[in-house]
Design a protein around this motif. Structure first.
Motif: not given
Length: 479
Positions: A239-252, A268-276
C-alpha cells in the motif's frame, strides 16, 4: 413535520460550511498558518483560554505505586529517634488504614539509614537517594501536603488523573486537548509513555488516559518502545502513501455524507482520527528518532537513555515531544509499591529515576523550553511512618497513606526553590496548608489559562468538570 423536513434539508454541506466558524476560509487560514491557528487567534469556540496562560505544555512524570515521601523529601528526624517505638495513638486517631495493616497489634515507627540535608539557596530538604535532584534544588517547587480520599492504588491513580475514583471520566490530558487544541497538527495533543522500574507493582489501565465522554480524538495516544511506536499506524505492505491518501479521501466523503443525515459527532471524530493517523505516519518516526542526539545528551540522561522503553529513554522522548509542540505528555513509571524490603527497593528505584528526571529539567532549561513547560513529579498517595511487617533498619515496609504526600513541580508558572505546606513531626498529618487532589488539578488548569469552574462538558444532562464541584487554585505556589 414539514418544518422539520425543511430544517433537515437546509442543513446540507454548503449551508453548514457557510455558517460554521470553521468555514473553508478558516480551514485554509489554519493550514497556511500551521498548527492551532484558531486558538492562537483567540477564536476558540469554547472561549479558551480564559486568561493568558503561563504554561503551554505539561510533562507529567507520574510515579505509579506511591513513592515514600519520608525517604525522599519529607525529613522527619523523629522517626530515627523513636525507631521501633509505637506511633502515638493521638497522632493516628481514628484514621482509616488498609486491610494490610488494620489487624497489626502495633504500629512501630520506622526509618532506614538514609541521610537528609538541605540543598541550594532555597535550602530544600532531600535525602542521599537523590544526588542529581540535589543539583536542581533551586528549580523545584515542592508541595508537601498533598492529600486524597482514596486509600488503594487503582481508585487513587484514577482520582488524581481524572478527578473521580470511578472509571469513565476524561483524564487531565484529554481535558486539555479538548479545551486548548494542538500546537502541532501532525502529532497527538496527548501522548502517553510507559516504563517500569523494579519488577512487579501495580498495573495501569487505558482508562487513565481515556477521553471519557469527550470526543474520542482527545484520548491519550500511547507510544510504545520498539519499531512500531503506535500499533496499526503503518500501512500494510503493497500500500503506497498515495493509495492511502486516496482511500482516506473517499472514506471522508462517506463519513461527511452520513454526517449530513445524522449529525452524529462521532463521525467527525472518526474523520479527525484517520487524518491524524495519516499525518503521524511521517511525524512520529521523525519525532521519536533519537539517533541524532549527541553523546553528551545521552550522558546527561544516564546510560539507560540508550535503551528503548526505560524511564530515562522516555524522559528523553518527552523532551523531544515537548520540543515538537505536544500539549500534554504523560510518563508513567511503575514499580513504587513497597510493602516490604523498602530500603533496598527504594534505593534501586530512586537510582532509576533520579538522573533522568533531573536531566529532563536541565535539558528543557538549556533549550529555553522550561520557560513555558511545566514538569510535574509525584504519585497517587504517600506512605505511612510506621512499619508494615518485619522491622529492622535494613528491612521494613510502609503501607498506603492518603493523609499527606509530596509532589514537586518545575518550570513555567510556579515558584522556584519553594516549599509549600508542612506535616507533623511524624509525617502522618498535615500541620498547615493542605492541598487536595482537586486543588492540584484546579491549579494545573489555572496555569494553562483555564478557570476550572467554567471549564465544563455536558454529558447525560449534567455539566461535568475535571474538579467535580471542588478545588481551589493554590495561589501561594504561583510565580
Amino acid at each position: 413535520m414539514k418544518n422539520v423536513d425543511r430544517l433537515v434539508s437546509a442543513m446540507n454541506r454548503r449551508v453548514f460550511l457557510k455558517n460554521s466558524m470553521y468555514s473553508i476560509g478558516g480551514t485554509a487560514l489554519a493550514t497556511m498558518l500551521g498548527g492551532n491557528a484558531l486558538n492562537s487567534l483567540g477564536m476558540n469556540d469554547l472561549g479558551l483560554p480564559h486568561f493568558s496562560p503561563k504554561v503551554k505544555r505539561v510533562i507529567y512524570l507520574f510515579q505509579s505505586g506511591a513513592p515514600s515521601q519520608l525517604e525522599l523529601f519529607d525529613n522527619k528526624p523523629k522517626l530515627k529517634e523513636m525507631f521501633g517505638q509505637e506511633l502515638p495513638a493521638s497522632v493516628r486517631g481514628q484514621q482509616r488504614v488498609t486491610g494490610m495493616t488494620a489487624n497489626q497489634k502495633s504500629f512501630p515507627l520506622a526509618m532506614g539509614n538514609f541521610t537528609f540535608n538541605q540543598y541550594g539557596e532555597s535550602g530544600a530538604w532531600m535525602s542521599n537517594l537523590l544526588p542529581y535532584h540535589q543539583e536542581i534544588a533551586d528549580e523545584l517547587c515542592f508541595i508537601k501536603t498533598m492529600h486524597t480520599e482514596a486509600i488503594n492504588h487503582d481508585p487513587a491513580v484514577t482520582f488524581i488523573q481524572t478527578g473521580s475514583q470511578q472509571a469513565g471520566r476524561p483524564s487531565i490530558g484529554s481535558w486539555l486537548s479538548y479545551g486548548l487544541g494542538s500546537e502541532n497538527e501532525n502529532l497527538p495533543n496527548f501522548v502517553v509513555l510507559l516504563s517500569r522500574g523494579v519488577p512487579g507493582g501495580q498495573p495501569l489501565y487505558a482508562k487513565l488516559w481515556g477521553n471519557g465522554f469527550l470526543p474520542s480524538q482527545h484520548q491519550g495516544v500511547m507510544f510504545r518502545s520498539g519499531d512500531e511506536p503506535v500499533l496499526y499506524l503503518n500501512d500494510p505492505k503493497g500500500i503506497s502513501r498515495d493509495s492511502r491518501r486516496n482511500m482516506l479521501n473517499h472514506l471522508e466523503k462517506l463519513h461527511r455524507h452520513q454526517y449530513e443525515k445524522t449529525k452524529d459527532e462521532a463521525l467527525q471524530s472518526k474523520i479527525s482520527q484517520y487524518e491524524m493517523a495519516f499525518r503521524m505516519q511521517m511525524s512520529v518516526p521523525e519525532t521519536l528518532d533519537l539517533t541524532k542526539e549527541p553523546d553528551h545528551i545521552y550522558d546527561m540522561y544516564g546510560p539507560d537513555s540508550r535503551i528503548p522503553g526505560t524511564y530515562a529513554n522516555n524522559c528523553l522522548k518527552a523532551r523531544k515531544l515537548a520540543e515538537s509542540g505536544v500539549r500534554f505528555i504523560q510518563l508513567y513509571q511503575m514499580g513504587w509499591d513497597f510493602h516490604g524490603n523498602l530500603p533496598n527497593q527504594i534505593t534501586t528505584m530512586s537510582k532509576n529515576i533520579d538522573q533522568p528526571s533531573a536531566a529532563l529539567i536541565k535539558d528543557l532549561k538549556q533549550r529555553g523550553l522550561l520557560e513555558d513547560t511545566l514538569v510535574i513529579w509525584g504519585g497517587e498517595f504517600g506512605r505511612g511512618c510506621y512499619s508494615q511487617g518485619k522491622l529492622t533498619k535494613e528491612y521494613y515496609g510502609r503501607d498506603h497513606h492518603p493523609r499527606c504526600f509530596t509532589i514537586y513541580m518545575a518550570g513555567a508558572g510556579v515558584k522556584k526553590g519553594f516549599t509549600f505546606g508542612e506535616t507533623d513531626e511524624f509525617g502522618y498529618n498535615i500541620v498547615r496548608d493542605p492541598v487536595h487532589v482537586h486543588d492540584f488539578q484546579a491549579t494545573l488548569l489555572h496555569l494553562m489559562g483555564i478557570d476550572h469552574e467554567r471549564f465544563t462538558f455536558k454529558s447525560q444532562g449534567r455539566r461535568f468538570r475535571l474538579t467535580d464541584v471542588h478545588g481551589k487554585v493554590v495561589k501561594d505556589i504561583l510565580a
